[in-house]
Design a protein around this motif. Structure first.
Motif: not given
Length: 353
Positions: A184-208
């Motif tokens: 059992x566990x819980x997690x939470x994450x906050x995302x906002x806009x990146x203004x620096x390549x050194x702090x960024x989500x580069x890509x997210x891709x998924x398939x089913x």
């Protein structure tokens, strides 16, 4: 893949772990059928956290998620009132004891209780890939300019299926055997806009790949009143299933004229099914990509498979412990019944944990 224009980043990450620890030896002692198997050797799980079932403890799925959300906001520059979106990704949706809740949505209840009353709110359901699906959706909303920031949160009372399995399984070939590896566990994450390549989500891709959806199903037990998870482990972990991620990722990179080695990942986080699973998937990735995998991060030995929270919980635990470093490039590889596969590439430099 990463595109010009707006990008998102991981701004803050929180979690909640129930204080009660249950060892694998203690869990196996509860198994009513044959106990002639070494669960720790098979799964690699030595212990897991277990929720307190008393209503006053506040450790139902909702209560766990609420505590993780508050922990996340404690490390964020945002107040709850600043959030534009709240997305809940819990598989287990227990509130007020044994009541499984669909309406009102967890996201709405969490937003209201946190004080995020202006936020768009909705639930997503995508099994153990739920939180990364929420990240995918929030990333797209930020990239489009529709929102500035948001939270993805999940609380999982996964050990409910372990209790059912302990009461019902006969041996290690039982379809509920995988349920004994959860925590059992819980997690939470906050995302906002990146203004620096050194702090960024580069890509997210998924398939089913829906043709495999029957291989792992959560549902009411067909024998008791418990909730159960039925998994065909042998088929789920066949070589062609393990190749889904590297094949999918390789094709995405090839369209950009890139290779896995070009990505220069520092760390990789697989879904926390068990130590053998993590090892086998990484070995399959090496074979498909023809290159060594980055350092593999895990918490499965001490926390078990925490369902939708697993990848972000690994990040939080290792970043807090200093066993993974800020400024590094991370690859998160979702895997879930459905069957879901995918990739999340991010450089994390200033995330509050």
């Amino acid at each position: 893949m990463e595109k010009a224009g707006r990008n998102s980043r991981f701004e803050a990450l929180g979690a909640y772990l129930p204080p009660t620890v249950q060892t694998t030896e203690e869990l196996v002692a509860q198994v009513s059928g044959a106990q002639d198997f070494d669960l720790q050797r098979i799964t690699g799980v030595a212990e897991r956290r277990v929720h307190d079932p008393r209503p006053e403890a506040g450790e139902d799925s909702y209560g766990l998620a609420l505590r993780a959300a508050r922990d996340c906001l404690a490390g964020s520059r945002y107040e709850a009132a600043d959030l534009d979106v709240v997305i809940s990704a819990s598989i287990t949706r227990f509130r007020d004891g044994d009541r499984f809740t669909f309406e009102p949505s967890f996201a709405r209840m969490l937003a209201d209780e946190l004080g995020a009353r202006k936020a768009i709110h909705f639930d997503v359901s995508n099994a153990c890939a739920g939180m990364l699906t929420g990240v995918y959706l929030l990333d797209q909303l930020i990239r489009s300019g529709a929102v500035r920031n948001g939270m993805v949160v999940s609380g999982e009372q996964a050990t409910r299926v372990a209790g059912t399995a302990a009461a019902e399984i006969a041996d290690s070939y039982d379809p509920q055997f995988a349920s004994l590896s959860v925590g059992d566990a819980a997690a939470a994450v906050v995302l906002d806009e990146s203004v620096d390549e050194a702090d960024r989500i580069h890509y997210v891709e998924m398939m089913t790949c829906s043709e495999y959806s029957h291989l792992c199903i959560g549902m009411p037990s067909d024998r008791t009143e418990g909730i159960a998870l039925y998994t065909d482990n042998k088929q789920m972990h066949k070589r062609d299933r393990l190749r889904l991620w590297p094949s999918f990722h390789g094709e995405l990179l090839a369209k950009q004229g890139r290779t896995f080695a070009d990505e220069k990942f520092d760390y990789i986080v697989q879904h926390q099914v068990g130590t053998r699973f993590v090892e086998f998937v990484n070995q399959t990735g090496e074979a498909v990509f023809g290159t060594e995998m980055p350092e593999s991060l895990s918490v499965v030995e001490e926390l078990g498979n925490t369902a939708s929270t697993s990848h972000l919980l690994v990040l939080r635990q290792h970043l807090r412990a200093g066993t993974a470093r800020q400024g590094a490039k991370f690859l998160l590889v979702p895997a879930a019944s459905g069957v879901v596969a995918g990739v999340l590439s991010a450089t994390i430099s200033t995330m509050g944990v």
